[in-house]
Design an enzyme around this catalytic site. Structure first.
Site, mmCIF file in Angstrom:
data_model
loop_
_atom_site.group_PDB
_atom_site.id
_atom_site.type_symbol
_atom_site.label_atom_id
_atom_site.label_comp_id
_atom_site.label_asym_id
_atom_site.label_seq_id
_atom_site.Cartn_x
_atom_site.Cartn_y
_atom_site.Cartn_z
ATOM 1 N N CYS A 3 0.820 -1.224 0.000
ATOM 2 C CA CYS A 3 0.000 0.000 0.000
ATOM 3 C C CYS A 3 0.851 1.270 0.000
ATOM 4 O O CYS A 3 0.357 2.344 -0.337
ATOM 5 C CB CYS A 3 -0.940 0.009 1.196
ATOM 6 S SG CYS A 3 -2.111 -1.346 1.145
ATOM 7 N N ASN A 58 -10.121 -0.200 0.477
ATOM 8 C CA ASN A 58 -8.657 -0.062 0.455
ATOM 9 C C ASN A 58 -8.157 -0.618 -0.890
ATOM 10 O O ASN A 58 -8.216 -1.826 -1.122
ATOM 11 C CB ASN A 58 -8.081 -0.847 1.631
ATOM 12 C CG ASN A 58 -6.565 -0.835 1.674
ATOM 13 O OD1 ASN A 58 -5.903 -0.515 0.689
ATOM 14 N ND2 ASN A 58 -6.012 -1.209 2.808
ATOM 15 N N HIS A 84 -3.485 7.276 2.052
ATOM 16 C CA HIS A 84 -3.918 5.909 1.794
ATOM 17 C C HIS A 84 -5.185 5.642 2.602
ATOM 18 O O HIS A 84 -5.248 5.934 3.796
ATOM 19 C CB HIS A 84 -2.800 4.954 2.221
ATOM 20 C CG HIS A 84 -3.214 3.516 2.180
ATOM 21 N ND1 HIS A 84 -3.786 2.958 1.064
ATOM 22 C CD2 HIS A 84 -3.152 2.530 3.105
ATOM 23 C CE1 HIS A 84 -4.049 1.686 1.308
ATOM 24 N NE2 HIS A 84 -3.686 1.408 2.538
HETATM 25 N N1 COA Z 1 -18.209 -8.776 10.117
HETATM 26 C C1 COA Z 1 -18.725 -8.985 11.333
HETATM 27 N N2 COA Z 1 -17.989 -9.303 12.397
HETATM 28 C C2 COA Z 1 -16.665 -9.419 12.211
HETATM 29 C C3 COA Z 1 -16.055 -9.206 10.970
HETATM 30 C C4 COA Z 1 -16.885 -8.888 9.891
HETATM 31 N N3 COA Z 1 -16.410 -8.674 8.653
HETATM 32 N N4 COA Z 1 -14.731 -9.381 11.103
HETATM 33 C C5 COA Z 1 -14.512 -9.683 12.384
HETATM 34 N N5 COA Z 1 -15.676 -9.701 13.064
HETATM 35 C C6 COA Z 1 -15.903 -9.996 14.488
HETATM 36 C C7 COA Z 1 -14.770 -10.778 15.097
HETATM 37 O O1 COA Z 1 -14.937 -12.168 14.893
HETATM 38 C C8 COA Z 1 -14.868 -10.377 16.530
HETATM 39 O O2 COA Z 1 -15.880 -11.127 17.154
HETATM 40 P P1 COA Z 1 -15.732 -11.632 18.686
HETATM 41 O O3 COA Z 1 -15.584 -10.364 19.488
HETATM 42 O O4 COA Z 1 -16.986 -12.371 18.904
HETATM 43 O O5 COA Z 1 -14.484 -12.452 18.679
HETATM 44 C C9 COA Z 1 -15.315 -8.920 16.476
HETATM 45 O O6 COA Z 1 -15.922 -8.754 15.192
HETATM 46 C C10 COA Z 1 -14.209 -7.926 16.652
HETATM 47 O O7 COA Z 1 -13.132 -8.326 15.795
HETATM 48 P P2 COA Z 1 -11.839 -7.449 15.662
HETATM 49 O O8 COA Z 1 -10.883 -8.126 14.723
HETATM 50 O O9 COA Z 1 -11.344 -7.101 17.035
HETATM 51 O O10 COA Z 1 -12.428 -6.132 14.981
HETATM 52 P P3 COA Z 1 -11.785 -4.734 14.832
HETATM 53 O O11 COA Z 1 -12.548 -3.721 15.582
HETATM 54 O O12 COA Z 1 -10.288 -4.772 15.039
HETATM 55 O O13 COA Z 1 -12.049 -4.426 13.283
HETATM 56 C C11 COA Z 1 -10.803 -4.434 11.237
HETATM 57 C C12 COA Z 1 -11.477 -5.295 12.302
HETATM 58 C C13 COA Z 1 -10.176 -5.361 10.213
HETATM 59 C C14 COA Z 1 -11.863 -3.580 10.582
HETATM 60 C C15 COA Z 1 -9.740 -3.529 11.915
HETATM 61 O O14 COA Z 1 -8.929 -4.305 12.757
HETATM 62 C C16 COA Z 1 -8.873 -2.814 10.929
HETATM 63 O O15 COA Z 1 -9.326 -2.000 10.140
HETATM 64 N N6 COA Z 1 -7.550 -3.055 11.004
HETATM 65 C C17 COA Z 1 -6.599 -2.415 10.092
HETATM 66 C C18 COA Z 1 -6.580 -3.206 8.816
HETATM 67 C C19 COA Z 1 -5.887 -2.476 7.707
HETATM 68 O O16 COA Z 1 -5.896 -1.278 7.639
HETATM 69 N N7 COA Z 1 -5.292 -3.254 6.799
HETATM 70 C C20 COA Z 1 -4.672 -2.770 5.625
HETATM 71 C C21 COA Z 1 -3.432 -2.021 5.914
HETATM 72 S S1 COA Z 1 -2.793 -1.330 4.447
#
Ligand code: COA
Length: 341
Positions: A125, A298, A268
């Site tokens: 990215c 993204n 980004h």
């Molecule tokens: N839909 C619904 N629920 C989901 C889900 C989805 N797509 N993905 C995960 N969950 C659930 C998980 O299973 C978890 O459930 P639990 O509490 O029962 O275990 C809960 O939601 C929280 O999961 P978590 O991974 O802690 O969520 P989060 O708040 O961290 O959000 C992202 C997940 C991916 C949106 C977030 O971590 C993020 O944006 N990270 C950065 C990623 C990024 O920028 N990547 C590219 C970099 S260039």
């Protein structure tokens, strides 16, 4: 950490001449995702700011090079520059059509650029930001005059659209965007400060494994994960929030500027919450940090130039402005490129 920065006595400057983009027609909305995995529009919107993303029809021949070619063609039309006037083509991508030929060679062939230098750069990215810095340096040396810089990725082919892969599936989309640069006698124009960083230790948080041996922790191996994006969302989120703010601060310090001196932060688009945290920290008004993640998700290396192109199309990019390109991503990598337009 050591600073690598501003130029010494440049003999010439670099002008941003035009931009263009190409988006696949196929849209994948949050509601579409609800029908193939356990998720909801509300959850995705709240956690990421995304409403829909685009998906290239890879199986029908719509590939990274297709989008890249169309994006550069649009930019060159906007610049009123013919393909044979380019003398260097740089493509930031982590999803080339095939290991070889490079995307840049295919774009050059498709547009009829002749026997120009054509180079692909993979910094995930952060690729477009790295590439803008390299393009500026190559133009200032006097070696190259008219440069096409493209960010292009078709990452959705590496996504598992089932509940098992939902962490990454909701985030990513396909796109390409391009900028045309030209060497200028005005030495004030071009990149005025930059940062490019990497941290290979963090690669375990965001990677695409080809085989079992590619898993940093062998216990995580599962055949369903092969050739699919593997992401530790929370680890990447923490990395992104801290490095994003750090790189903005360091770049401003290197340039002797404050956030008020920058007209647009061209960021980004990974998660609207990450952008919001940076905006609040530096007191950046909303109109200086365009968020378009709701439309495209993204889009990896295409993300920052897509923002630039949207601003330019809206007439919000003007000569005399300062713009800071910013990104972070897999590798891990992060960087900045602050430009005087
Ligand atoms: N839909 C619904 N629920 C989901 C889900 C989805 N797509 N993905 C995960 N969950 C659930 C998980 O299973 C978890 O459930 P639990 O509490 O029962 O275990 C809960 O939601 C929280 O999961 P978590 O991974 O802690 O969520 P989060 O708040 O961290 O959000 C992202 C997940 C991916 C949106 C977030 O971590 C993020 O944006 N990270 C950065 C990623 C990024 O920028 N990547 C590219 C970099 S260039």
């Amino acid at each position: 950490m050591m600073s690598v920065n501003t130029h010494h006595a440049p003999r010439r400057g670099v002008r941003v001449v035009a931009s263009g983009k190409c988006l696949p027609e196929t849209r994948l909305t949050n509601h579409d995702l609800e029908s193939c995995m356990e998720t909801s529009h509300e959850w995705i919107l709240k956690r990421t700011g995304i409403t829909e993303r685009r998906r290239a029809r890879w199986d029908e021949g719509e590939k990274t090079s297709t989008l890249a070619t169309n994006a550069l063609r649009a930019a060159m039309q906007n610049a009123n520059i013919a393909p044979d006037q380019l003398d260097l083509l740089l493509v930031a991508t982590m999803t080339p059509d095939t290991p070889t030929p490079s995307v840049s060679c295919i774009v050059s062939r498709e547009l009829g650029c002749g026997n120009i230098a054509a180079i692909d750069i993979n910094a995930a990215c952060s690729g477009f930001i790295y590439t803008m810095n390299l393009a500026d340096a190559m133009a200032r040396t006097g070696m190259y005059n008219t440069i096409g810089v493209i960010g292009a990725d078709c990452i959705t082919q590496f996504i598992d659209y089932s509940t098992y892969g939902r962490g990454a599936a909701i985030l990513f989309g396909d796109a390409a965007a391009a900028i045309v640069l030209q060497a200028s006698d005005d030495i004030e124009l071009g990149m005025i400060a930059q940062r490019m960083h990497s941290e290979g230790e963090g690669s375990k948080h965001l990677f695409i494994p080809s085989q079992q041996i590619d898993f940093p922790d062998q216990e995580d191996y599962d055949e369903r994960k092969l050739k699919k994006v593997q992401m530790n969302g929370q680890a990447v989120f923490k990395f992104a929030v801290s490095k994003f703010q750090e790189v903005i601060e360091n770049t401003l310090n290197d340039a002797g500027l404050t956030a008020d001196d920058v007209d647009h932060f061209i960021c980004h688009q990974a998660n609207s919450r990450i952008l919001e945290a940076a905006r609040e920290r530096f007191g950046i008004p909303e109109e200086k940090l365009l968020v378009n993640i709701h439309k495209y998700g993204n889009t990896v290396a295409a993300s920052a130039p897509l923002v630039f192109d949207e601003l330019r199309e809206a007439g919000r990019i003007q000569p005399g402005q300062r713009v800071m390109f910013l990104a972070f991503g897999a590798g891990l990598t992060w960087g900045s490129s602050l430009w005087q337009l």
